[in-house]
Design an enzyme around this catalytic site. Structure first.
Site, PDB file in Angstrom:
ATOM      1  CB  THR A  89      -4.507   5.892  -3.590  1.00  0.00           C
ATOM      2  OG1 THR A  89      -5.287   4.681  -4.074  1.00  0.00           O
ATOM      3  CG2 THR A  89      -4.854   6.087  -2.014  1.00  0.00           C
ATOM      4  CD  GLU A 120      -3.017  -0.852   0.078  1.00  0.00           C
ATOM      5  OE1 GLU A 120      -2.685  -0.903  -0.857  1.00  0.00           O
ATOM      6  OE2 GLU A 120      -4.164  -0.975   0.546  1.00  0.00           O
TER       7      GLU A 120
END
Length: 305
Positions: free
Chosen positions: A180, A128
């Protein structure tokens, strides 16, 4: 065993009011990952679909977690990963988390499950970080645990699995990309106290509703006064779609992760498909390509198939 195949499902992060601390696991969409144990200390990640991947595993969402895992393994081994990418990157449906979580779940299986789920999440968060520049667990935790998870803290890591109610999730992925990192960049760094108080109340209400299986309380708590008002401007048709879905009987919903995907929760499958029809109509009229999915909350998470 030196080979396995992993079903790595998508996820919905935030659950409207729970930014970075709540997430749920979907049945679909899902990636398929083929993982092979190597007898040399290296990581290889390849795409089965021609999707361009960084050659350096440290820059890959599946590779970086495996490199971290190898640091805790005193043996001359490595892993080769072949990814069938069915969750489009930038979709808001946990694409990077599926790669990260699927890689460590598969590798752990080939290692006779020597690592705990908490440890797997620690490794997966490095994937991530590659994707967004920040470690967060609200996608990888539900992908590994299944169901709904509460991330009380990531330092130290403290994950609380919650009992997932038997609700249906309708997800629409308009075929535009919201990175993101970009979605995080638009967020305000300061929040008014009165908005924070309302948000805390909704988070507490949502967790209480999940624990008590109080469906109406879950619906009332699906409000976001901090993130959604800012991020929704990045998603065409968001306000109209949300109103139509609520009018069609949705309990509530909002942006999935950083978007552009939008999710809605429903009490039953019939309502979930009615909501899917509303989603299709909105994006057909906007002339934006889209994909829709209807599934129950996945209580198993990433699994060997």
């Amino acid at each position: 065993m030196n080979f396995c195949t992993v079903h790595a499902p998508g996820t919905v992060a935030n659950l409207v009011c729970g930014f970075d601390i709540l997430g749920l696991c979907l049945n679909e969409p899902a990636d398929k990952m083929e993982i092979k144990l190597l007898d040399e200390r290296k990581i290889i990640v390849r795409s089965a679909d021609g999707y361009p991947l960084p050659e350096d595993p440290a820059l890959n969402t599946a590779g970086a977690p495996l490199l971290e895992m190898l640091k805790d393994i005193d043996a001359n081994i490595g892993f080769e990963v072949l990814i069938h990418k069915r969750i489009k990157p930038g979709s808001g449906a946990g694409s990077s988390a599926a790669s990260a979580a699927g890689a460590v779940v598969g590798a752990n299986y080939l290692l006779n499950n020597r690592f705990t789920k908490q440890q797997l999440i620690q490794y997966a968060m490095f994937g991530e970080k590659v994707a967004s520049g920040v470690k967060h667990a609200d996608n990888v935790a539900p992908c590994i645990y299944g169901g709904i998870t509460l991330i009380r803290s990531i330092n130290p890591l403290d994950i609380i699995p919650l009992p997932a109610p038997d609700l249906f999730v309708t997800l629409v992925h308009p075929q535009i990309e919201v990175r993101t990192a970009d979605a995080r960049a638009v967020l305000r760094q300061q929040v008014e106290l009165k908005k924070a108080i309302r948000q805390w109340g909704n988070i507490a209400g949502l967790v209480a509703g999940i624990l008590q299986n109080d469906i109406d309380l879950i619906g009332r708590s699906l409000e976001d006064h901090i993130i959604e008002p800012v991020r929704s401007i990045l998603i065409p048709g968001f306000a109209e779609l949300k109103k139509k879905c609520l009018d069609a009987g949705a309990l509530g919903g909002g942006i999935s992760g950083s978007g552009p995907s939008i999710f809605m929760l429903s009490k039953d499958e019939t309502t979930a498909h009615k909501i899917e029809d509303e989603m299709k109509q909105v994006y057909t009229e906007l002339q934006i390509d889209f994909h829709t999915y209807v599934s129950k909350i996945n209580k198993d998470g990433a699994r060997i198939v």
